[in-house]
Design a protein around this motif. Structure first.
Motif, PDB file in Angstrom:
ATOM      1  N   LEU A 259     -10.805 -12.177   8.401  1.00 47.83           N
ATOM      2  CA  LEU A 259     -11.013 -11.003   9.245  1.00 47.83           C
ATOM      3  C   LEU A 259     -10.733  -9.724   8.461  1.00 47.83           C
ATOM      4  CD1 LEU A 259      -9.356 -12.306  12.534  1.00 47.83           C
ATOM      5  CD2 LEU A 259     -11.797 -12.037  12.089  1.00 47.83           C
ATOM      6  N   GLU A 260     -11.072  -9.704   7.209  1.00 52.63           N
ATOM      7  CA  GLU A 260     -10.836  -8.528   6.377  1.00 52.63           C
ATOM      8  C   GLU A 260     -11.591  -7.320   6.930  1.00 52.63           C
ATOM      9  OE1 GLU A 260     -12.007  -9.703   2.492  1.00 52.63           O
ATOM     10  OE2 GLU A 260     -10.225 -10.924   2.145  1.00 52.63           O
ATOM     11  N   PRO A 261     -11.006  -6.138   6.777  1.00 57.04           N
ATOM     12  CA  PRO A 261      -9.827  -5.792   5.962  1.00 57.04           C
ATOM     13  C   PRO A 261      -8.483  -5.981   6.655  1.00 57.04           C
ATOM     14  CG  PRO A 261     -10.767  -3.814   6.870  1.00 57.04           C
ATOM     15  CD  PRO A 261     -11.657  -4.932   7.317  1.00 57.04           C
ATOM     16  N   ALA A 262      -8.478  -6.565   7.842  1.00 53.92           N
ATOM     17  CA  ALA A 262      -7.196  -6.821   8.501  1.00 53.92           C
ATOM     18  C   ALA A 262      -6.441  -7.915   7.744  1.00 53.92           C
ATOM     19  CB  ALA A 262      -7.437  -7.258   9.941  1.00 53.92           C
ATOM     20  N   VAL A 263      -5.127  -7.929   7.922  1.00 54.29           N
ATOM     21  CA  VAL A 263      -4.265  -8.923   7.279  1.00 54.29           C
ATOM     22  C   VAL A 263      -3.839  -9.939   8.328  1.00 54.29           C
ATOM     23  CG1 VAL A 263      -2.082  -9.311   6.071  1.00 54.29           C
ATOM     24  CG2 VAL A 263      -3.447  -7.261   5.582  1.00 54.29           C
ATOM     25  N   VAL A 264      -4.039 -11.225   8.024  1.00 54.57           N
ATOM     26  CA  VAL A 264      -3.662 -12.305   8.932  1.00 54.57           C
ATOM     27  C   VAL A 264      -2.686 -13.231   8.221  1.00 54.57           C
ATOM     28  CG1 VAL A 264      -4.441 -14.248  10.320  1.00 54.57           C
ATOM     29  CG2 VAL A 264      -5.872 -12.198  10.141  1.00 54.57           C
ATOM     30  N   GLU A 265      -1.538 -13.464   8.861  1.00 53.02           N
ATOM     31  CA  GLU A 265      -0.540 -14.399   8.348  1.00 53.02           C
ATOM     32  C   GLU A 265      -0.429 -15.572   9.319  1.00 53.02           C
ATOM     33  OE1 GLU A 265       4.210 -14.430   7.132  1.00 53.02           O
ATOM     34  OE2 GLU A 265       3.506 -13.252   8.859  1.00 53.02           O
TER      35      GLU A 265
END
Length: 532
Positions: A259-265
């Motif tokens: 889901l870039e540019p969002a950051v997913v952890e």
């Protein structure tokens, strides 16, 4: 009747009865008396008296429930002439008495009790029954229909309970396919986030969202809708917390669907040092709660076998058996300060929500020193959903509750909450939460019956800042009054209730708001026969 003529022959007085004087006076002259006038006057009075007598007789004989053509005139004129009050729609006292006192035995299969209103009307017309028989047959029919309605409602609640607590075949298939992909495809085992994006996980200038779930499909929709509606996706950091068994499928999904540019952890509970060290209060409370519930409720079969309970009470008891309320994913939010010690503010999302607007303005809300920013649930146009107060969740017949809280205090909602973790760390909210969990266990679960919201209402009491209801619309999972037009106006919609959007029992008019964030051409979605 009396006739009086004055000595001077000037006046003739007709007395129709005792106590009525000067009913009619005939003036005469001193020279000549008109006997014709006297005769016609007597004739008129006689006719009038007989007419009044007939009206009174008809009124007395027919009673107040019948009305012949002549009697109706009496009923209309009677109150004005005699000063009586008449209620034309009054039900006979006999019917009232039978309905209140008459005892109806339990209807038997094959009995001659009317099954429908049409049958009842036909029977009354053919038998010309009196008031008592009418009332008895009516009560028997209503009792039979009430019994059938209760049975049908309980069956409905039982089927909904089974449907909402079972894992759908499609979700089970998705988890298995992703787990297999995780074990065979290195692209499904990517480190999340990428090493160069790891600093963003503790960057306080970014917008941090927390999602705790073991449902891959639900997490996919929450994440996709969050990023799709963000004005600045690069400022979004989504922390997905899951359990050990779901970690591999969850990591595979977000590795293969970035889901870039969002950051997913993606992080399992077993990856948190705090959670693996020593005793965890929430885990201990859950284990005790699970054991107590299994003994206290006796299972769904025992609940529906109780014929004395109302259907709504049966539904509440069945809901208390839902695995959701015993899942660590549902309780983990109370430990957010320990799970994210380097963050100062987060937005916690439930897995049954859909984000429809940019949520970055939530970080600009001044919580005025409070810990929890939430939407209250006691005011709003939808009286069914927005009418919840403390008395709807807590048992105020118990002294521990009644002595500590106000039953009419407005409740608030979980599902989309902004938490000030710095302010939280200065309080004893988590300790209060576990303290009341232990009290509820010692009270045989009599302080409240289900869910994490009741202890949350207690633990966060005095620490809640109310935010605009635009940010969180509730009720899409347990009532079908909400239209798409109304739901589209909210920033976050919440499918709280049994009718989750990934189940077949979801309400069809609002389900498209959830399915629009799924790509049904995806090979995993298509391979598991997940359809819109």
């Amino acid at each position: 009747m009396q006739l009086q003529i004055s000595p001077s022959m000037r006046h003739v007085t007709v007395l129709p009865g005792k106590g009525v004087r000067d009913f009619i006076k005939v003036k005469g002259t001193s020279r000549k008396l008109s006997y014709k006038m006297v005769f016609y006057s007597l004739l008129f009075v006689t006719f009038l008296l007989r007419f009044v007598f007939v009206l009174m007789a008809m009124d007395t004989i027919e009673g107040e429930t019948e009305c012949s053509s002549l009697g109706c005139v009496g009923k209309k004129l009677g109150p004005r002439i005699w000063g009586r009050r008449l209620e034309s729609t009054k039900v006979p006292e006999e019917i009232y008495r039978v309905l209140e006192e008459g005892k109806i035995e339990e209807p038997e299969r094959g009995s001659d009790i009317p099954q429908t209103l049409e049958d009842f009307i036909a029977e009354m017309k053919s038998n010309r029954s009196d008031a008592k028989t009418f009332a008895l047959r009516l009560k028997a029919m209503v009792s039979l229909l009430e019994q059938r309605t209760r049975t049908a409602k309980i069956q409905e609640y039982l089927y909904r309970h089974v449907a909402s607590t079972s894992i759908p075949k499609q979700l089970y298939c998705l988890a298995l396919k992703l787990a297999q992909e995780h074990s065979t495809n290195s692209g499904a085992r990517l480190r999340l986030p990428a090493p160069e994006r790891v600093p963003a996980l503790v960057d306080p200038s970014l917008h941090h969202f927390v999602l705790a779930t073991d449902n891959v499909l639900a997490a996919a929709v929450v994440a996709a809708s969050l990023v799709a509606n963000s004005v600045q996706p690069s400022s979004v950091v989504l922390h997905v917390i899951t359990d050990r068994k779901t970690h591999a499928p969850m990591q595979a999904w977000f590795s293969l669907h970035p889901l870039e540019p969002a950051v997913v952890e993606v992080k399992g509970l077993h990856h948190f040092d705090w959670f693996t060290r020593g005793r965890v209060p929430v885990m201990e409370a859950m284990e005790k709660d699970r054991a107590a519930r299994s003994q206290f409720r006796g299972g769904s079969s025992a609940i529906i076998a109780d014929g004395s309970e109302k259907p709504v009470v049966v539904a509440a008891k069945l809901q208390a058996l839902s695995p959701k309320y015993q899942s660590v994913m549902n309780h983990i939010r109370i430990h957010l300060p320990e799970l994210f010690p380097r963050l100062n503010k987060v937005v916690f999302l439930d897995d049954d929500v859909v984000i429809q607007s940019d949520l970055s303005p939530l970080w600009d809300i001044d919580l005025q020193g409070k810990v929890n920013g939430a939407v209250e649930t006691c005011r709003g146009s939808d009286k069914f959903v927005m009418s919840k107060r403390f008395k709807n969740y807590l048992n105020f017949s118990h002294p521990l509750i009644s002595e500590s809280f106000d039953p009419n205090e407005c409740a608030w909602a979980y599902g989309m909450n902004i938490f000030d973790l710095d302010a939280w760390r200065k309080t004893n909210i988590s300790l209060t939460y576990h303290h009341w969990l232990r009290k509820n266990l010692k009270s045989d679960l009599s302080l409240w019956q289900l869910g994490t919201l009741p202890p949350g209402l207690i633990a966060f009491h005095g620490h809640v800042h109310i935010i605009d209801p635009y940010w969180h619309m509730l009720g899409l999972g347990y009532q079908e009054n909400t239209t798409i037009a109304d739901a589209e106006k909210a920033a976050v919609i919440h499918f709280n209730g049994r009718a989750k959007p990934w189940l077949d029992i979801a309400f069809p008019q609002v389900r498209p708001l959830w399915t629009k964030y799924l790509n049904f051409s995806d090979k995993f979605i298509r391979g598991c026969n997940i359809r819109a």
